[in-house]
Design a protein around this motif. Structure first.
Motif, PDB file in Angstrom:
ATOM      1  N   ILE A  31      -0.042  -2.752  -3.251  1.00  0.00           N
ATOM      2  CA  ILE A  31       0.131  -1.402  -2.997  1.00  0.00           C
ATOM      3  C   ILE A  31      -1.440  -1.112  -3.120  1.00  0.00           C
ATOM      4  O   ILE A  31      -2.126  -1.631  -3.861  1.00  0.00           O
ATOM      5  CB  ILE A  31       0.850  -0.854  -4.222  1.00  0.00           C
ATOM      6  CG1 ILE A  31       1.050   0.793  -3.919  1.00  0.00           C
ATOM      7  CG2 ILE A  31       0.461  -1.201  -5.618  1.00  0.00           C
ATOM      8  CD1 ILE A  31       1.891   1.518  -4.898  1.00  0.00           C
ATOM      9  N   THR A  34      -3.583   2.298  -3.794  1.00  0.00           N
ATOM     10  CA  THR A  34      -3.872   3.636  -4.191  1.00  0.00           C
ATOM     11  C   THR A  34      -5.418   4.328  -4.104  1.00  0.00           C
ATOM     12  O   THR A  34      -6.165   3.478  -4.125  1.00  0.00           O
ATOM     13  CB  THR A  34      -3.152   3.791  -5.550  1.00  0.00           C
ATOM     14  OG1 THR A  34      -3.983   2.976  -6.666  1.00  0.00           O
ATOM     15  CG2 THR A  34      -1.808   3.284  -5.872  1.00  0.00           C
ATOM     16  N   GLN A  75      10.881  -2.763  -8.412  1.00  0.00           N
ATOM     17  CA  GLN A  75       9.618  -2.844  -7.576  1.00  0.00           C
ATOM     18  C   GLN A  75       8.628  -3.605  -8.364  1.00  0.00           C
ATOM     19  O   GLN A  75       8.383  -3.708  -9.699  1.00  0.00           O
ATOM     20  CB  GLN A  75       9.107  -1.403  -7.602  1.00  0.00           C
ATOM     21  CG  GLN A  75       9.897  -0.509  -6.751  1.00  0.00           C
ATOM     22  CD  GLN A  75      10.000  -0.827  -5.485  1.00  0.00           C
ATOM     23  OE1 GLN A  75       9.012  -1.171  -4.729  1.00  0.00           O
ATOM     24  NE2 GLN A  75      11.306  -0.855  -4.935  1.00  0.00           N
ATOM     25  N   ALA A 101       2.237   6.890  -7.584  1.00  0.00           N
ATOM     26  CA  ALA A 101       2.654   6.377  -6.318  1.00  0.00           C
ATOM     27  C   ALA A 101       4.487   6.086  -6.335  1.00  0.00           C
ATOM     28  O   ALA A 101       5.000   6.476  -5.217  1.00  0.00           O
ATOM     29  CB  ALA A 101       1.846   5.371  -5.524  1.00  0.00           C
ATOM     30  N   TYR A 102       4.665   5.288  -7.182  1.00  0.00           N
ATOM     31  CA  TYR A 102       6.209   4.964  -7.667  1.00  0.00           C
ATOM     32  C   TYR A 102       6.825   6.054  -7.554  1.00  0.00           C
ATOM     33  O   TYR A 102       7.908   6.255  -6.999  1.00  0.00           O
ATOM     34  CB  TYR A 102       6.122   4.175  -8.718  1.00  0.00           C
ATOM     35  CG  TYR A 102       7.489   3.840  -9.304  1.00  0.00           C
ATOM     36  CD1 TYR A 102       8.433   2.900  -8.704  1.00  0.00           C
ATOM     37  CD2 TYR A 102       8.295   4.521  -9.982  1.00  0.00           C
ATOM     38  CE1 TYR A 102       9.499   2.293  -8.978  1.00  0.00           C
ATOM     39  CE2 TYR A 102       9.376   4.401 -10.587  1.00  0.00           C
ATOM     40  CZ  TYR A 102      10.143   3.214 -10.170  1.00  0.00           C
ATOM     41  OH  TYR A 102      11.362   2.793 -10.560  1.00  0.00           O
ATOM     42  N   GLN A 130       6.016   9.521  -6.564  1.00  0.00           N
ATOM     43  CA  GLN A 130       5.969  10.264  -5.534  1.00  0.00           C
ATOM     44  C   GLN A 130       6.324   9.838  -4.257  1.00  0.00           C
ATOM     45  O   GLN A 130       6.967  10.559  -3.500  1.00  0.00           O
ATOM     46  CB  GLN A 130       4.278  10.577  -5.062  1.00  0.00           C
ATOM     47  CG  GLN A 130       4.101  11.307  -3.957  1.00  0.00           C
ATOM     48  CD  GLN A 130       2.408  11.465  -3.968  1.00  0.00           C
ATOM     49  OE1 GLN A 130       1.661  11.671  -4.758  1.00  0.00           O
ATOM     50  NE2 GLN A 130       1.996  12.134  -2.551  1.00  0.00           N
ATOM     51  N   ASN A 131       6.547   8.559  -3.786  1.00  0.00           N
ATOM     52  CA  ASN A 131       7.081   7.999  -2.960  1.00  0.00           C
ATOM     53  C   ASN A 131       8.613   7.429  -2.962  1.00  0.00           C
ATOM     54  O   ASN A 131       9.186   6.642  -2.078  1.00  0.00           O
ATOM     55  CB  ASN A 131       6.107   6.843  -2.526  1.00  0.00           C
ATOM     56  CG  ASN A 131       4.918   7.304  -2.057  1.00  0.00           C
ATOM     57  OD1 ASN A 131       4.825   7.942  -0.893  1.00  0.00           O
ATOM     58  ND2 ASN A 131       3.964   7.125  -2.659  1.00  0.00           N
ATOM     59  N   LYS A 132       9.160   7.892  -4.245  1.00  0.00           N
ATOM     60  CA  LYS A 132      10.444   7.597  -4.546  1.00  0.00           C
ATOM     61  C   LYS A 132      10.870   6.186  -4.438  1.00  0.00           C
ATOM     62  O   LYS A 132      11.784   5.733  -3.807  1.00  0.00           O
ATOM     63  CB  LYS A 132      11.434   8.404  -3.665  1.00  0.00           C
ATOM     64  CG  LYS A 132      11.234   9.958  -3.947  1.00  0.00           C
ATOM     65  CD  LYS A 132      12.194  10.431  -2.860  1.00  0.00           C
ATOM     66  CE  LYS A 132      12.168  12.308  -3.092  1.00  0.00           C
ATOM     67  NZ  LYS A 132      10.751  12.666  -3.315  1.00  0.00           N
ATOM     68  N   LEU A 133       9.913   5.169  -4.860  1.00  0.00           N
ATOM     69  CA  LEU A 133      10.223   3.795  -4.649  1.00  0.00           C
ATOM     70  C   LEU A 133      11.386   3.432  -5.728  1.00  0.00           C
ATOM     71  O   LEU A 133      11.873   2.260  -5.354  1.00  0.00           O
ATOM     72  CB  LEU A 133       8.845   3.140  -5.089  1.00  0.00           C
ATOM     73  CG  LEU A 133       7.719   3.331  -4.260  1.00  0.00           C
ATOM     74  CD1 LEU A 133       6.551   2.403  -4.599  1.00  0.00           C
ATOM     75  CD2 LEU A 133       8.072   3.062  -2.641  1.00  0.00           C
TER      76      LEU A 133
END
Length: 416
Positions: free
Chosen positions: A40, A42, A102, A90-91, A93-96
């Motif tokens: 990932i 960022t 993950q 990021a996890y 915000q991006n609905k991972l």
């Protein structure tokens, strides 16, 4: 005119050192890929509030070390001092989390305002790993095992795994109260930084580098005596699984790490070859951070490796050098130089590593430069060879040279 220098705490990484970085990055990439971790990437700057909420306003990182500035939109931004907070942002915000567990990793520059020294710069680099969405002790041991595999694959020796549990938030608060009660009678004997931390972040006193403070801390209560039933059972399982994997460890109740988000397992991997700055990998569990930053409940664990410190060790362990070209290509004369450029590019597209001499100097000087590159063979092209549709193939170790037609050269190179 005054010469412009690199900013204090930053440094140029030149080609003869970059080979170590590439070796480190490739080794880590191969091992992380085999464990099914995904990269990932960022941003290098985020809203300042991300780090204040995530790392903790009472920490030295937030209080003293962050590079924070106002942008033209009057927003307070900060160059990232570590990688976990951005990865968690990021996890969320991006609905991972919708994709289940993950396994993430990252690499890149981080920024802290510290006194520069060997292995520690104000712009430094980390490789980090985050495993989000699983509470099991197996997750803790998986990430420790991966870190161990990377360090062993790099050839590092004299490593030790320092292991502790800081318990749940409730456990930690009980221990904090007991620690403060123990330290208050010694307040005037503590170093100045530790006196400042006594109220706002007393656990950090345990990893003070001041010798007098260390002596006082030796008899402080152990956090392991304050673990609740669940945290103790989790930690016992971590220890047992490490034993099952034949990964030795040392219990270190004074290991608390420097960031507020840690819960339960905390660990460092240290190298006896680095002196005072011994930690090459550090991490732990942070089960409350996702919810603290506005996401749902998501247990998580991660670690980060300081790449500069690893490079210092690699330079001692296994000297590396820039790789030599397969072919050194020399040419002289307008027609020959133009044709050599075309041929060199074609050879590169075929998969050969080709260095083309662009100086236009006499052949003797070009051959000397070719010798210094470590190339085994040299292609020689002059205007007379162009006219005759031939090329010279020279073996740099022996000096032997032969004339080939343009139709023969590709087959000869393949045979070599």
């Amino acid at each position: 005119m005054e010469q412009i220098q690199a900013i204090r705490g930053t440094r140029d990484i030149l080609p003869d050192e970059v080979v170590y970085w590439q070796f480190l990055e490739k080794t880590a990439f191969d091992i992380l890929s085999r464990a099914c971790y995904q990269e990932i990437r960022t941003p290098v700057f985020e809203q300042t509030s991300l780090f204040e909420r995530g790392i903790g306003e009472a920490t030295d990182v937030v209080g003293k070390e962050m590079y924070t500035f106002m942008d033209r939109g009057d927003r307070t931004l900060t160059l990232r001092p570590e990688g976990t907070a951005g990865a968690v942002r990021a996890y969320i915000q991006n609905k991972l989390s919708a994709g289940g567990i993950q396994r993430l990793w990252y690499t890149g520059p981080m920024f802290r305002y510290e006194r520069p020294q060997a292995g520690r710069q104000r712009q430094f680099h980390q490789i980090g790993l985050e495993l989000l969405g699983v509470k099991a002790a197996r997750a803790d041991v998986e990430v420790i095992a991966i870190a161990t595999d990377i360090l062993k694959a790099l050839g590092l020796q004299n490593l030790s795994l320092q292991l502790n549990s800081v318990g749940s938030g409730e456990d930690r608060q009980k221990y904090r109260d007991a620690l403060v009660a123990y330290l208050i009678p010694y307040k005037d004997d503590l170093d100045q930084d530790s006196q400042d931390r006594l109220e706002r972040n007393p656990l950090r006193i345990l990893d003070s580098k001041d010798k007098k403070t260390q002596t006082i801390a030796e008899n402080a209560p152990s956090i392991l005596d304050y673990l609740g039933t669940e945290s103790k059972a989790h930690f016992d399982q971590v220890c047992q699984l490490l034993t099952d994997l034949n990964i030795p460890y040392d219990l270190n109740p004074r290991l608390v790490r420097g960031l507020d988000y840690y819960t339960d397992t905390a660990f460092e991997i240290q190298s006896a070859d680095l002196g005072a700055q011994a930690t090459v990998c550090g991490g732990g569990r942070y089960d409350g951070l996702v919810s603290q930053l506005g996401g749902g409940e998501a247990p998580a664990i991660g670690w980060a490796m300081g790449m500069e410190r690893l490079i210092l060790l690699l330079k001692e362990l296994q000297p590396l050098s820039l790789s030599s070209p397969d072919i050194y290509f020399v040419s002289r004369g307008q027609k020959a130089e133009n044709k050599a450029l075309v041929m060199a590019q074609n050879l590169r597209q075929m998969g050969y590593k080709v260095e083309l001499d662009l100086t236009g100097s006499n052949f003797g000087k070009q051959f000397k430069r070719g010798d210094r590159t470590g190339a085994k063979i040299c292609l020689v092209l002059g205007d007379s060879e162009v006219e005759n549709n031939t090329i010279q193939l020279k073996y740099l170790e022996t000096g032997k040279q032969e004339t080939l037609s343009m139709d023969e050269i590709n087959q000869r190179l393949q045979n070599l």
